[in-house]
Design a protein around this motif. Structure first.
Motif, short mmCIF file in Angstrom:
data_model
loop_
_atom_site.label_atom_id
_atom_site.label_comp_id
_atom_site.label_asym_id
_atom_site.label_seq_id
_atom_site.Cartn_x
_atom_site.Cartn_y
_atom_site.Cartn_z
N GLU A 246 -0.78 5.12 5.10
CA GLU A 246 0.66 5.50 4.47
C GLU A 246 1.50 4.46 4.07
OE1 GLU A 246 1.43 8.56 3.12
OE2 GLU A 246 -0.79 9.06 3.87
N HIS A 247 1.37 3.28 5.08
CA HIS A 247 2.08 2.15 4.75
C HIS A 247 1.54 1.45 3.60
CE1 HIS A 247 3.16 -2.17 5.93
NE2 HIS A 247 4.32 -1.74 6.09
N ALA A 248 0.19 1.39 3.47
CA ALA A 248 -0.40 0.65 2.57
C ALA A 248 -0.29 1.53 1.09
CB ALA A 248 -2.05 0.71 2.77
N LYS A 249 -0.18 2.71 1.04
CA LYS A 249 -0.05 3.43 -0.03
C LYS A 249 1.44 3.37 -0.68
CE LYS A 249 -1.34 7.81 -0.14
NZ LYS A 249 -1.75 9.03 0.11
N ALA A 250 2.37 3.14 0.44
CA ALA A 250 3.63 2.80 0.02
C ALA A 250 4.04 1.67 -0.68
CB ALA A 250 4.62 3.08 1.23
#
Length: 417
Positions: A246-250
């Motif tokens: 989720e951190h990477a997608k954000a």
């Protein structure tokens, strides 16, 4: 607690067949051998006179001269490969919450060159203990992770893993678990090794572990070949940056692969020899599959430990056949150590990168230097001899095993939302 999904968003490699990830992969895909006569020292009196050295590494490309003198080669290699991985991220680490970014780094031996130089200087001196004040800080195994954290201001979890040749796979697994459990958003992980010196080669020669094929260094690392006679020492580093999905997608990150699971086991058998029935190897691959929630049918490629030793190669293959059953004959198996040599504590990291690139490119890197079939291996196995093979790789399993009976397996999968 809901477990986080973990992905790979940055890669860096410094290897005997290429000093960046693209060059490393090109070397693997084209079956390039990194072995040649040793240039680090005069090896003419040694049983083994060749190794897989880094070809064009210049510390001053990464450090000023004063800083380089304070770093053992294993730490220099770690910082160099990490620089590539950080640049690969597509974002400056300073723009992220560095309290939530950590470093776990693996090395089997650490600052061996520093230890050799300091003890030799003392032995050749007048007996007065004049040691360099940087002796201990250069030598200790955790110093690479410390330097990486200081260079980028990373204040998350930080430590070293040491389990001989399984060290960097242990580092990857620990980093994966830290993110999966919500203890960090991002981890810099991998491993480095620098043992091509008099005591490194001499010590492994004394164990009869190294190939002595001095008349043909480039063909000396020959996993699964009938005439294999030991591993070829290598040096270098590999860095993976793992990140909470989720951190990477954000932040719109490029995603290489998803880390699905890891396994760790012990042979509990012998200080250097694997269990004769491959029990530890079988257990660790089974654990990795269970951790990943996957079955043997999900794996298309295994990057094996495959060191080119008479006793190690058969036990690993036996474990694969015992665990995978008929599926073993429908997957690709290869040992990239046939090209890079054995990077010891860095092996897991550089071989994880090879596994990830196989997923990305749909190409299986070969096991080169195969000349004579060994009847110990079932001819139905696809050991990817001598030439790369095209294949869709949905998931890859990477094995590394270490002296002391340490076994590790990591599974990477093609990323799907």
């Amino acid at each position: 607690m809901q477990l986080k999904r973990v992905v790979v968003t940055g890669l860096g490699a410094l290897t005997p067949v290429g000093s960046t990830v693209p060059d490393y992969w090109d070397g693997l895909e084209n079956g390039v051998s990194g072995a040649a006569k040793i240039t680090r020292f005069d090896a003419s009196r040694f049983k083994t006179q060749f190794a897989c050295e880094l070809k064009d590494f210049n510390p001053e490309d990464y450090f000023d001269r004063k800083e380089a003198r304070k770093l053992d080669p294993f730490a220099q290699y770690a910082i160099a490969s990490t620089q590539e991985a950080v640049n690969d991220l597509g974002v400056s680490l300073s723009e992220l919450n560095t309290d939530r970014i950590g470093v776990v780094w693996g090395t089997g031996i650490g600052g061996l060159k520093t230890f050799l130089d300091e003890v030799t200087a003392f032995a050749n001196g007048d007996g007065t203990p004049r040691f360099n004040p940087f002796f201990i800080p250069k030598m200790i195994l955790d110093i690479a992770s410390g330097h990486i954290s200081m260079r980028y201001g990373l204040r998350g979890p930080n430590y070293a893993t040491t389990s001989a040749c399984a060290s960097s796979n242990n580092a990857i697994i620990d980093s994966f678990y830290l993110i999966r459990m919500g203890k960090a958003d991002m981890m810099v992980t991998g491993g480095s090794e620098a043992i091509i010196n008099e005591v490194g080669i001499g010590g492994f020669n004394a164990m009869h572990a190294l190939s002595t094929r001095n008349d043909s260094p480039e063909t000396a690392s020959r996993p699964f070949d009938l005439d294999r006679d030991g591993f070829v020492a290598g040096e270098g580093a590999g860095t993976l940056i793992l990140e909470d999905l989720e951190h990477a997608k954000a932040r719109g990150a490029k995603i290489y692969a998803e880390v699905m699971g890891g396994g760790m086991s012990a042979d509990a058998h012998h200080i250097t020899a694997p269990h004769p029935e491959g029990r530890g190897a079988l257990n660790v691959m089974k654990m990795a599959l269970e951790d990943a929630g996957m079955t043997v049918d999900d794996i298309d490629y295994i990057n094996v430990h495959g060191t080119s030793t008479p006793v190690g190669d058969p036990q690993e293959i036996k474990a694969i056949v015992d665990l995978f059953g008929e599926r073993a004959f429908n997957i690709n198996i290869s040992s990239t150590k046939s090209m890079t040599g054995h990077l010891l504590g860095a092996a897991g990291a550089v071989e994880a990168i090879a596994s990830i690139m196989a997923i990305q490119r749909g190409i299986i890197p070969p096991t080169i230097n195969h000349f004579t079939d060994d009847p110990a291996f079932d001819p139905r196995l696809n050991l990817t001899f001598n030439k790369a093979q095209k294949r869709e790789v949905r998931a890859a399993l990477s094995n590394t095993f270490g002296f002391g009976g340490h076994n590790t397996s990591v599974i990477f999968k093609k990323y799907n939302e």
